[in-house]
Design a protein around this motif. Structure first.
Motif, PDB file in Angstrom:
ATOM      1  N   TRP A 396       0.848  -1.204   0.000  1.00 17.39           N
ATOM      2  CA  TRP A 396       0.000   0.000   0.000  1.00 17.39           C
ATOM      3  C   TRP A 396       0.881   1.250   0.000  1.00 17.39           C
ATOM      4  N   PRO A 397       0.482   2.375  -0.642  1.00 11.24           N
ATOM      5  CA  PRO A 397      -0.767   2.575  -1.371  1.00 11.24           C
ATOM      6  C   PRO A 397      -0.637   2.360  -2.883  1.00 11.24           C
ATOM      7  N   GLU A 398       0.598   2.122  -3.348  1.00  9.56           N
ATOM      8  CA  GLU A 398       0.779   1.958  -4.797  1.00  9.56           C
ATOM      9  C   GLU A 398       0.052   0.722  -5.315  1.00  9.56           C
ATOM     10  N   PHE A 399      -0.081  -0.288  -4.472  1.00  8.72           N
ATOM     11  CA  PHE A 399      -0.827  -1.490  -4.833  1.00  8.72           C
ATOM     12  C   PHE A 399      -1.777  -1.797  -3.689  1.00  8.72           C
ATOM     13  N   LYS A 400      -3.062  -1.900  -3.997  1.00 12.25           N
ATOM     14  CA  LYS A 400      -4.076  -2.050  -2.954  1.00 12.25           C
ATOM     15  C   LYS A 400      -4.440  -3.501  -2.669  1.00 12.25           C
ATOM     16  N   GLY A 401      -3.761  -4.430  -3.342  1.00 11.83           N
ATOM     17  CA  GLY A 401      -4.018  -5.827  -3.050  1.00 11.83           C
ATOM     18  C   GLY A 401      -5.231  -6.387  -3.766  1.00 11.83           C
ATOM     19  N   ARG A 402      -5.733  -7.497  -3.244  1.00 12.76           N
ATOM     20  CA  ARG A 402      -6.751  -8.278  -3.940  1.00 12.76           C
ATOM     21  C   ARG A 402      -8.129  -8.230  -3.277  1.00 12.76           C
ATOM     22  N   ASP A 403      -8.254  -7.431  -2.224  1.00 10.88           N
ATOM     23  CA  ASP A 403      -9.533  -7.411  -1.509  1.00 10.88           C
ATOM     24  C   ASP A 403     -10.673  -6.840  -2.348  1.00 10.88           C
ATOM     25  N   GLY A 404     -10.363  -5.907  -3.254  1.00 15.77           N
ATOM     26  CA  GLY A 404     -11.407  -5.258  -4.034  1.00 15.77           C
ATOM     27  C   GLY A 404     -12.178  -6.176  -4.959  1.00 15.77           C
ATOM     28  N   CYS A 405     -11.586  -7.329  -5.295  1.00 16.62           N
ATOM     29  CA  CYS A 405     -12.295  -8.301  -6.144  1.00 16.62           C
ATOM     30  C   CYS A 405     -12.831  -9.473  -5.330  1.00 16.62           C
ATOM     31  N   ARG A 406     -12.625  -9.441  -4.019  1.00 13.59           N
ATOM     32  CA  ARG A 406     -13.002 -10.573  -3.166  1.00 13.59           C
ATOM     33  C   ARG A 406     -14.176 -10.263  -2.248  1.00 13.59           C
ATOM     34  N   THR A 407     -14.788  -9.105  -2.406  1.00  8.07           N
ATOM     35  CA  THR A 407     -15.881  -8.721  -1.506  1.00  8.07           C
ATOM     36  C   THR A 407     -17.092  -9.642  -1.689  1.00  8.07           C
ATOM     37  N   PRO A 408     -17.986  -9.682  -0.703  1.00  2.15           N
ATOM     38  CA  PRO A 408     -19.096 -10.646  -0.730  1.00  2.15           C
ATOM     39  C   PRO A 408     -20.021 -10.508  -1.935  1.00  2.15           C
ATOM     40  N   MET A 409     -20.553 -11.640  -2.345  1.00  6.96           N
ATOM     41  CA  MET A 409     -21.526 -11.713  -3.431  1.00  6.96           C
ATOM     42  C   MET A 409     -22.827 -11.055  -2.975  1.00  6.96           C
ATOM     43  N   PRO A 410     -23.389 -10.119  -3.759  1.00  4.22           N
ATOM     44  CA  PRO A 410     -24.653  -9.482  -3.367  1.00  4.22           C
ATOM     45  C   PRO A 410     -25.857 -10.288  -3.861  1.00  4.22           C
ATOM     46  N   TRP A 411     -26.650 -10.769  -2.939  1.00  2.00           N
ATOM     47  CA  TRP A 411     -27.786 -11.616  -3.310  1.00  2.00           C
ATOM     48  C   TRP A 411     -29.112 -10.857  -3.297  1.00  2.00           C
ATOM     49  N   VAL A 412     -29.385 -10.118  -2.216  1.00  3.16           N
ATOM     50  CA  VAL A 412     -30.685  -9.457  -2.080  1.00  3.16           C
ATOM     51  C   VAL A 412     -30.445  -7.987  -1.730  1.00  3.16           C
ATOM     52  N   GLN A 413     -30.879  -7.115  -2.605  1.00  7.33           N
ATOM     53  CA  GLN A 413     -30.603  -5.686  -2.427  1.00  7.33           C
ATOM     54  C   GLN A 413     -31.147  -5.153  -1.113  1.00  7.33           C
ATOM     55  N   ALA A 414     -32.365  -5.558  -0.753  1.00  9.99           N
ATOM     56  CA  ALA A 414     -33.039  -4.953   0.396  1.00  9.99           C
ATOM     57  C   ALA A 414     -32.559  -5.499   1.739  1.00  9.99           C
ATOM     58  N   GLU A 415     -31.755  -6.533   1.731  1.00 13.28           N
ATOM     59  CA  GLU A 415     -31.335  -7.150   2.994  1.00 13.28           C
ATOM     60  C   GLU A 415     -29.992  -6.592   3.469  1.00 13.28           C
ATOM     61  N   LYS A 416     -29.752  -6.735   4.744  1.00 19.00           N
ATOM     62  CA  LYS A 416     -28.486  -6.345   5.345  1.00 19.00           C
ATOM     63  C   LYS A 416     -27.337  -7.107   4.674  1.00 19.00           C
TER      64      LYS A 416
END
Length: 546
Positions: A396-416
């Motif tokens: 960091w900060p020149e390379f932000k790693g791989r977390d940005g492509c590993r975030t949770p899958m969004p299933w239901v918009q209205a849910e937490k």
């Protein structure tokens, strides 16, 4: 569309699941195997042939499962071994194959093998890892550097020796030159084959062996960035001639193939990253070694027609003699809809995503889709305080790693947490992703999700002959990507506009009266010998040989 029934993987579509981020069934904030089981009907609805599941083995999770502490057990955060057996059964009931990640080059430093190996120089596993004395001045044995930054050699006070770690220091490299290690690795693969897996994705497959003479790697001419600065990562300062891609790999992969052939219809796909990827992919997928290999060639930021033509030309031998698996996104690189659309408007970026899938589906080879690609998810912007990837934290900060492509899958918009988990997830859910949730896209005919489904359905309906048809890339001087797929009896012409402007293509005479089979969501003006394509437009023609 598929090839020979015993080679189901040819022209298959494989869906990669990163289990930590797919579906959390128990509310602990981490996805798990029961969560995957819950979503199998969704995966089936995509029309894919197989699922590749990233590591779920017992692990301290320093590198999120790629640091294995037990090759024969499921980490408790993902469930139990019985859950994996249920997953296999449920997937097979739906006609889905299961491919699992297998890491053959290194383990966790908490694996019992390493704990024993480092305890002394004369125990039964003393030679299971790569140990070397320091130079007379205390420095490491050579100049090798780690993929994740810094030197590859780590000092162990117990043995007063260095051990090799090509990735994190917590990931010591196995000494696969040792026949006992080879036998153990093959036995661990057999353990999962006996449980019903349909194949393996072999992680960092060209790292399995190192050069035993431990010669220094030669310096690489530095590629300066737009500011005139050298690379951030020391790994880019060397040609990696001696720390990976050794000839012994080829012999060992033949042993892997011999094991796989005892289990009909199973497959191996190897991840290859090297300075000379195209040659290694050819070597690894011929002479009875791997079935398929995929590289980082299409995981770069450049997706211009010129770059793609050059890439396919470089990979001509593996395309013709071996078998490639085309991937433009995975858990290690920024998401393609962000990475491949720099300089394009947001609206055009959305229309280009199906075009990229169409390209993958029509090239000679198989396809690997990463979870969320079918939703058009962009790269998530993760604050430094939320980062968990050691790769990004280190650079960091020149390379932000791989977390940005590993975030949770969004299933239901209205849910937490977009329905991923009832509690705080291991990585935050992007609000932009929440708005692209499956629930939003499911019932919209023109959503990215349903466009992807229609393209995969279109692909499945193509003639079986296309699966192994030869490929010839046409060298245009514009932003069109053009190639022909040929069999003895028929030909397919594929024309894709990867640019920002309308482009024209004059058809070869034999295709002027050919039948157009372009998927309905792509537009073009087809009049006589000239095709006009708008940005993100496509045209596919099919003709029978007389």
């Amino acid at each position: 569309m598929s090839g020979n029934s015993t080679e189901w993987w040819r022209n298959s579509v494989i869906y990669q699941i990163y289990p930590r981020s797919f579906c959390d069934s128990n509310g602990d904030g981490i996805g798990d195997l029961p969560g995957i089981i819950q979503k199998l009907d969704y995966v089936k609805s995509l029309g894919v042939d197989a699922i590749w599941i990233s590591p779920f083995f017992k692990s301290p999770m320093v590198d999120f499962g790629y640091d294995v502490a037990d090759y024969r057990d499921v980490d408790p955060i993902f469930g139990q071994l019985q859950d994996f057996d249920r997953l296999i059964e449920a997937a097979h009931e739906r006609g889905l194959k299961i491919i699992i990640d297998q890491i053959l080059s290194h383990t966790s430093d908490q694996h019992p093998w390493f704990e024993q190996s480092r305890s002394s120089r004369d125990n039964s596993k003393a030679d299971w890892y790569i140990w070397q004395d320091p130079k007379a001045d205390g420095n490491p044995p050579n100049n090798w550097v780690s993929v994740f930054g810094g030197g590859s050699w780590r000092w162990c006070t117990r043995r007063r020796q260095y051990y090799l770690a090509n990735f994190l220091k917590e990931q010591p490299d196995l000494n696969v030159h040792n026949p006992e290690v080879q036998e153990q690795l093959l036995a661990d693969m057999k353990f999962w084959l006996d449980r019903g897996v349909d194949g393996f994705r072999l992680d960092a497959v060209n790292f399995i062996f190192h050069q035993q003479a431990l010669a220094d790697n030669p310096a690489r001419p530095l590629r300066l960035d737009e500011k005139g600065l050298p690379p951030v990562n020391l790994y880019d300062y060397q040609w990696h001639k001696n720390d990976k891609s050794q000839p012994e790999n080829l012999v060992f992969l033949q042993r892997v193939r011999q094991l796989m052939e005892q289990y009909p219809d199973t497959v191996t796909v190897g991840e290859v990253g090297d300075d000379n990827t195209h040659k290694i992919m050819t070597d690894y997928t011929t002479e009875n070694r791997l079935n398929m290999a995929y590289s980082f060639d299409l995981l770069t930021e450049d997706c211009s027609a010129e770059f793609l033509r050059e890439t396919l030309e470089k990979n001509r031998e593996v395309i013709e003699r071996g078998w490639p698996c085309w991937s433009i996104s995975n858990h290690d690189v920024p998401r393609s809809i962000t990475r491949w659309n720099k300089g394009f408007s947001a609206e055009l970026a959305q229309t280009r995503a199906p075009l990229f899938l169409l390209m993958q589906l029509t090239l000679r080879g198989s396809v690997c889709l990463y979870q969320g690609e079918e939703l058009g998810l962009p790269e998530a912007d993760i604050a430094f305080e939320d980062l968990v990837d050691p790769y990004g934290i280190n650079l960091w900060p020149e390379f932000k790693g791989r977390d940005g492509c590993r975030t949770p899958m969004p299933w239901v918009q209205a849910e937490k947490n977009a329905g991923f988990s009832t509690n705080k997830p291991w990585l935050p859910v992007s609000q932009e992703h929440q708005n692209l949730a499956v629930s939003v896209q499911e019932d919209s005919q023109h959503s990215m999700l349903n466009q992807f489904r229609s393209l995969i359905e279109w692909h499945r309906a193509l003639p079986v002959s296309l699966a192994t048809a030869q490929q010839e890339v046409i060298n245009t001087s514009n932003d069109l990507m053009v190639f022909i797929r040929r069999t003895a009896d028929e030909e397919f012409l594929v024309i894709l506009n990867l640019g920002k402007n309308n482009e024209q293509y004059t058809l070869p005479s034999e295709f002027i009266s050919a039948k157009e089979i372009t998927p309905k969501l792509f537009k073009n003006q087809h009049g006589g010998a000239v095709i006009t394509l708008a940005p993100a437009g496509a045209c596919i023609l099919h003709r029978k040989n007389s």
